[in-house]
Motif scaffolding. Sequence first.
Motif, PDB file in Angstrom:
ATOM      1  N   PHE A   1      96.151  29.114  36.509  1.00 37.22           N
ATOM      2  CA  PHE A   1      97.313  28.385  35.973  1.00 37.22           C
ATOM      3  C   PHE A   1      98.093  27.940  37.197  1.00 37.22           C
ATOM      4  N   GLY A   2      97.936  26.658  37.601  1.00 38.04           N
ATOM      5  CA  GLY A   2      98.564  26.203  38.851  1.00 38.04           C
ATOM      6  C   GLY A   2      97.958  26.958  40.022  1.00 38.04           C
ATOM      7  N   ASP A   3      98.835  27.602  40.813  1.00 37.19           N
ATOM      8  CA  ASP A   3      98.355  28.369  41.986  1.00 37.19           C
ATOM      9  C   ASP A   3      97.976  29.796  41.616  1.00 37.19           C
ATOM     10  N   PHE A   4      98.266  30.201  40.388  1.00 40.31           N
ATOM     11  CA  PHE A   4      98.041  31.596  39.990  1.00 40.31           C
ATOM     12  C   PHE A   4      96.641  31.777  39.400  1.00 40.31           C
TER      13      PHE A   4
ATOM     14  N   GLY B   1      94.048  47.412  30.579  1.00 33.96           N
ATOM     15  CA  GLY B   1      94.692  47.229  31.886  1.00 33.96           C
ATOM     16  C   GLY B   1      96.180  47.045  31.712  1.00 33.96           C
ATOM     17  N   PRO B   2      96.922  47.069  32.818  1.00 32.61           N
ATOM     18  CA  PRO B   2      98.376  46.913  32.739  1.00 32.61           C
ATOM     19  C   PRO B   2      98.754  45.479  32.383  1.00 32.61           C
ATOM     20  N   SER B   3     100.016  45.256  32.062  1.00 30.76           N
ATOM     21  CA  SER B   3     100.490  43.900  31.749  1.00 30.76           C
ATOM     22  C   SER B   3     100.193  42.980  32.930  1.00 30.76           C
ATOM     23  N   GLY B   4      99.712  41.778  32.607  1.00 33.03           N
ATOM     24  CA  GLY B   4      99.457  40.791  33.666  1.00 33.03           C
ATOM     25  C   GLY B   4      98.123  40.943  34.354  1.00 33.03           C
ATOM     26  N   CYS B   5      97.231  41.807  33.827  1.00 31.24           N
ATOM     27  CA  CYS B   5      95.941  42.018  34.519  1.00 31.24           C
ATOM     28  C   CYS B   5      94.904  40.964  34.133  1.00 31.24           C
ATOM     29  N   GLY B   6      95.216  40.148  33.094  1.00 23.50           N
ATOM     30  CA  GLY B   6      94.290  39.077  32.718  1.00 23.50           C
ATOM     31  C   GLY B   6      93.534  39.325  31.423  1.00 23.50           C
ATOM     32  N   LYS B   7      93.755  40.492  30.787  1.00 22.48           N
ATOM     33  CA  LYS B   7      92.960  40.829  29.595  1.00 22.48           C
ATOM     34  C   LYS B   7      93.224  39.868  28.426  1.00 22.48           C
TER      35      LYS B   7
ATOM     36  N   THR C   1      88.583  27.555  34.106  1.00 23.63           N
ATOM     37  CA  THR C   1      88.687  26.589  35.201  1.00 23.63           C
ATOM     38  C   THR C   1      87.316  26.422  35.839  1.00 23.63           C
ATOM     39  N   GLU C   2      86.610  27.561  35.964  1.00 22.76           N
ATOM     40  CA  GLU C   2      85.231  27.553  36.497  1.00 22.76           C
ATOM     41  C   GLU C   2      84.407  28.540  35.684  1.00 22.76           C
ATOM     42  N   GLY C   3      83.077  28.336  35.705  1.00 24.46           N
ATOM     43  CA  GLY C   3      82.173  29.266  35.022  1.00 24.46           C
ATOM     44  C   GLY C   3      82.002  28.923  33.551  1.00 24.46           C
ATOM     45  N   THR C   4      81.110  29.678  32.872  1.00 25.89           N
ATOM     46  CA  THR C   4      80.835  29.406  31.457  1.00 25.89           C
ATOM     47  C   THR C   4      80.935  30.667  30.618  1.00 25.89           C
TER      48      THR C   4
ATOM     49  N   ASP D   1      92.241  44.785  36.583  1.00 27.44           N
ATOM     50  CA  ASP D   1      93.435  44.753  37.427  1.00 27.44           C
ATOM     51  C   ASP D   1      93.468  43.426  38.175  1.00 27.44           C
ATOM     52  N   GLU D   2      94.589  42.734  38.087  1.00 29.84           N
ATOM     53  CA  GLU D   2      94.799  41.468  38.801  1.00 29.84           C
ATOM     54  C   GLU D   2      93.632  40.489  38.644  1.00 29.84           C
ATOM     55  N   GLY D   3      93.183  40.320  37.380  1.00 25.76           N
ATOM     56  CA  GLY D   3      92.164  39.326  37.089  1.00 25.76           C
ATOM     57  C   GLY D   3      90.740  39.722  37.413  1.00 25.76           C
ATOM     58  N   LYS D   4      90.555  40.962  37.888  1.00 23.86           N
ATOM     59  CA  LYS D   4      89.210  41.428  38.237  1.00 23.86           C
ATOM     60  C   LYS D   4      88.787  42.571  37.319  1.00 23.86           C
ATOM     61  N   LEU D   5      87.465  42.707  37.136  1.00 29.56           N
ATOM     62  CA  LEU D   5      86.930  43.874  36.427  1.00 29.56           C
ATOM     63  C   LEU D   5      86.777  45.002  37.433  1.00 29.56           C
ATOM     64  N   MET D   6      87.437  46.126  37.199  1.00 27.92           N
ATOM     65  CA  MET D   6      87.344  47.251  38.125  1.00 27.92           C
ATOM     66  C   MET D   6      86.141  48.139  37.795  1.00 27.92           C
TER      67      MET D   6
END
Length: 373
Positions: A27-30, A50-56, A70-73, A222-227
């Motif tokens: 989303f923009g630069d995020f 995950g916590p709030s804002g982790c991307g879930k 934005t990328e991928g399928t 966490d932060e858009g990644k799968l841990m």
Amino acid sequence: MPQTVFAPWDDPNEKPLIRFQNVTKRFGDFTAIDDISLDIYTREFFALLGPSGCGKTTLMRMLAGFETPTEGTILLSGQDIAPVPPNKRAVNMMFQSYALFPHLSVWENIAFGLKREGKDKGTIETRVAEMLKLTRLEKFKHRKPHQISGGQRQRVALARSLAKAPKLLLLDEPLGALDRKLREETQFELMDIQEKTGTTFVIVTHDQEEAMTVASRVAVMDEGKLMQVATPDRIYETPNSVYVADFIGDVNIFEGRAHQTGDKVQMIWADGQPPLSCTTSKNFSLDQKCWLAIRPEKIAISAERPQAANTVRGKVIDIAYLGNISTYHVALPSGQMIKAQAANTRRIERRTFTWEDEVWLSWTDTAGVLLDR
């Protein structure tokens, strides 16, 4: 007959229902989702945790069609779902607010989607009757949403979502509005309904207990990644990082340096303290920084020094009494605070230890998990 274990993710011949392939969402630069690849199988009850804002929620919204990668399928039953509009996907979403129509009865709320699809009267009546039975709402079918309880409204929303027999049902924090006792009851109802219908459920939650209760597998984010993606017992017993160990349940973390011989590691962790002994299948280089994660219930507490692979001495600073168990907060000479749990088999006034007592904490060399990140 022995019960077959449900684990399609371990079968190389099993094709996933949902496949995320290198999916990124900006989303923009995020960057909300950062290059995620993930498979979810038919009949799974899959939790995104995950916590709030982790991307879930972003991940779920892409499945529903409210956001595009934005990328991928993203594939559903082998088909790229990007060009398919939300209302044409074999996917339904149940929102935290339930979004019921206040002026319609329970029966009409459940029938709404079927009427929109132009189903004939007989089909609608049969299907709504099935859904009312499944969610145990038969005797409330003529009531309006404001005339039933929160838990019942939750079941109406679920019945409405399942009425169109989606391949996939998305649940966004579905039990957030319920009180604790009702939430626990509803978790088991959800599992029961999911099993009976065979629908694939994907649930978004920040409540680790909920994820561990309902899910066949959990993805910790966490932060858009799968841990880590694994079954609840694996995530609890063998977390792959300090982040996952710390996010799920209570844990004690010791930080130190590794000295390894074979599968045994001596961990140097505090001045003047003997090294901690652990067993691991990982390989650590000499003096490599490492962390020992150990659950409070795996630590024994005693007045006398026991015979054990690991023993540390400390002072009881705090006691949390939780009915069936007590958690002791014990300060070590290094200043570190360690939690140890003991079952309350005796009455509270006959408790063995109290505040300010000097105690020994002990555990085996296989009780903890040695981590390298």
